[in-house]
Write a protein that holds these residues in place. Structure first.
Motif, PDB file in Angstrom:
ATOM      1  N   UNK A  78      37.801 -48.485  85.565  1.00  0.00           N
ATOM      2  CA  UNK A  78      37.957 -47.777  84.554  1.00  0.00           C
ATOM      3  C   UNK A  78      39.414 -48.263  84.384  1.00  0.00           C
ATOM      4  N   UNK A  79      38.899 -48.054  82.645  1.00  0.00           N
ATOM      5  CA  UNK A  79      41.009 -48.071  81.668  1.00  0.00           C
ATOM      6  C   UNK A  79      41.241 -47.800  81.119  1.00  0.00           C
ATOM      7  N   UNK A  80      42.727 -46.776  81.290  1.00  0.00           N
ATOM      8  CA  UNK A  80      43.151 -46.310  80.184  1.00  0.00           C
ATOM      9  C   UNK A  80      43.707 -46.021  79.691  1.00  0.00           C
ATOM     10  N   UNK A  81      44.141 -46.099  78.329  1.00  0.00           N
ATOM     11  CA  UNK A  81      45.887 -46.114  77.919  1.00  0.00           C
ATOM     12  C   UNK A  81      46.397 -44.647  78.083  1.00  0.00           C
ATOM     13  N   UNK A  82      45.951 -44.144  78.528  1.00  0.00           N
ATOM     14  CA  UNK A  82      46.857 -42.148  78.781  1.00  0.00           C
ATOM     15  C   UNK A  82      45.452 -41.829  80.686  1.00  0.00           C
ATOM     16  N   UNK A  83      46.123 -41.707  81.427  1.00  0.00           N
ATOM     17  CA  UNK A  83      45.724 -41.179  82.319  1.00  0.00           C
ATOM     18  C   UNK A  83      45.909 -39.384  82.270  1.00  0.00           C
ATOM     19  N   UNK A  84      46.566 -39.610  81.102  1.00  0.00           N
ATOM     20  CA  UNK A  84      46.780 -37.157  80.970  1.00  0.00           C
ATOM     21  C   UNK A  84      45.139 -37.570  80.446  1.00  0.00           C
ATOM     22  N   UNK A  85      44.479 -38.018  80.327  1.00  0.00           N
ATOM     23  CA  UNK A  85      43.094 -37.706  79.975  1.00  0.00           C
ATOM     24  C   UNK A  85      41.922 -38.243  80.791  1.00  0.00           C
ATOM     25  N   UNK A  86      42.687 -38.170  82.484  1.00  0.00           N
ATOM     26  CA  UNK A  86      41.551 -38.832  83.415  1.00  0.00           C
ATOM     27  C   UNK A  86      40.730 -37.672  83.348  1.00  0.00           C
ATOM     28  N   UNK A  87      40.597 -35.979  83.812  1.00  0.00           N
ATOM     29  CA  UNK A  87      39.766 -34.842  83.493  1.00  0.00           C
ATOM     30  C   UNK A  87      38.698 -35.126  82.991  1.00  0.00           C
ATOM     31  N   UNK A  88      38.997 -35.784  81.021  1.00  0.00           N
ATOM     32  CA  UNK A  88      37.918 -35.227  80.355  1.00  0.00           C
ATOM     33  C   UNK A  88      37.169 -37.093  80.522  1.00  0.00           C
ATOM     34  N   UNK A  89      37.653 -37.761  81.025  1.00  0.00           N
ATOM     35  CA  UNK A  89      37.055 -38.911  80.626  1.00  0.00           C
ATOM     36  C   UNK A  89      36.180 -38.970  82.473  1.00  0.00           C
ATOM     37  N   UNK A  90      36.245 -37.836  83.196  1.00  0.00           N
ATOM     38  CA  UNK A  90      35.685 -37.711  84.486  1.00  0.00           C
ATOM     39  C   UNK A  90      34.251 -36.796  84.169  1.00  0.00           C
ATOM     40  N   UNK A  91      35.151 -35.800  83.493  1.00  0.00           N
ATOM     41  CA  UNK A  91      34.039 -34.744  82.974  1.00  0.00           C
ATOM     42  C   UNK A  91      32.909 -35.469  82.472  1.00  0.00           C
ATOM     43  N   UNK A  92      32.566 -36.977  81.065  1.00  0.00           N
ATOM     44  CA  UNK A  92      32.101 -36.923  80.516  1.00  0.00           C
ATOM     45  C   UNK A  92      31.188 -38.343  81.656  1.00  0.00           C
ATOM     46  N   UNK A  93      31.674 -38.819  82.090  1.00  0.00           N
ATOM     47  CA  UNK A  93      31.849 -39.670  83.245  1.00  0.00           C
ATOM     48  C   UNK A  93      30.703 -38.978  84.059  1.00  0.00           C
ATOM     49  N   UNK A  94      30.764 -37.317  84.189  1.00  0.00           N
ATOM     50  CA  UNK A  94      29.791 -36.580  85.559  1.00  0.00           C
ATOM     51  C   UNK A  94      28.574 -36.755  84.501  1.00  0.00           C
ATOM     52  N   UNK A  95      28.586 -36.924  83.570  1.00  0.00           N
ATOM     53  CA  UNK A  95      26.496 -36.286  81.879  1.00  0.00           C
ATOM     54  C   UNK A  95      26.207 -37.607  82.123  1.00  0.00           C
ATOM     55  N   UNK A  96      26.626 -38.869  83.242  1.00  0.00           N
ATOM     56  CA  UNK A  96      25.465 -39.902  83.333  1.00  0.00           C
ATOM     57  C   UNK A  96      25.645 -40.656  84.488  1.00  0.00           C
TER      58      UNK A  96
END
Length: 127
Positions: A78-96
Motif C-alpha cells: 500500500x502506498x499513501x500520500x498521507x499516513x493519517x488516512x491509514x485507519x480509513x484505508x484499513x477500514x475499506x481494506x477490511x471490506x475486501x
C-alpha cells in the motif's frame, strides 16, 4: 521462464510501458492500481475511502483476469500520500479481505500518478 501477460478491460489500461499483471508459474505479480475508473480512464471523485474502494475493485478485476481472487493474494503493498488516512484505508481494506490476511507493507510517498492519494500492488499465488 515463461511469462503470461494479464490484461482485462475491467481494470484501467496501463498508463505507461507496463502490464496490468504478469504470471510466472503459479505466481502473479500485479502492477500498482490507482483510483482510475476503467470505463472513463479518469480518477474517481471523492475522498480517500472512494479512492481505496476503486483501487481494491481494480485489483480484484486484475486478480480475476489472472484466474484468482483477492483471497489468493499473499502480499499486498500500500502506498499513501498521507499516513493519517491509514485507519480509513484499513477500514475499506477490511471490506475486501478476510482472514487470513495477506502480508502487507504500507508506506507514505510524496506523490502518486495522476495526483491520487492511494495505490496498491500485490503478489498472488494460484492454487
Amino acid at each position: 521462464m515463461s511469462k503470461q501477460i494479464i490484461n482485462t478491460p475491467k481494470a484501467p489500461s496501463a498508463i505507461g510501458p507496463y502490464s496490468q499483471a504478469v504470471r510466472v508459474g503459479d505466481t502473479v505479480y500485479t502492477s500498482g492500481q490507482i483510483a482510475l475508473d476503467p470505463a472513463s480512464g479518469l480518477v474517481v471523485e471523492g475522498d480517500i475511502e472512494a479512492q481505496a474502494h476503486r483501487v481494491f475493485l481494480n485489483l480484484k478485476e486484475v486478480c480475476e483476469a489472472a484466474g484468482g481472487s483477492l483471497e489468493n493474494i499473499v502480499r499486498l503493498g500500500l502506498f499513501m500520500t498521507d499516513l493519517s488516512d491509514f485507519g480509513k484505508v484499513n477500514a475499506v481494506m477490511g471490506e475486501y479481505f478476510n482472514p487470513p490476511y495477506p502480508a502487507r507493507s504500507t508506506v507514505q510517498v510524496s506523490a502518486l500518478p495522476r495526483g491520487v492519494n492511494f495505490e496498491a500492488d500485490a503478489i498472488m499465488v494460484l492454487d
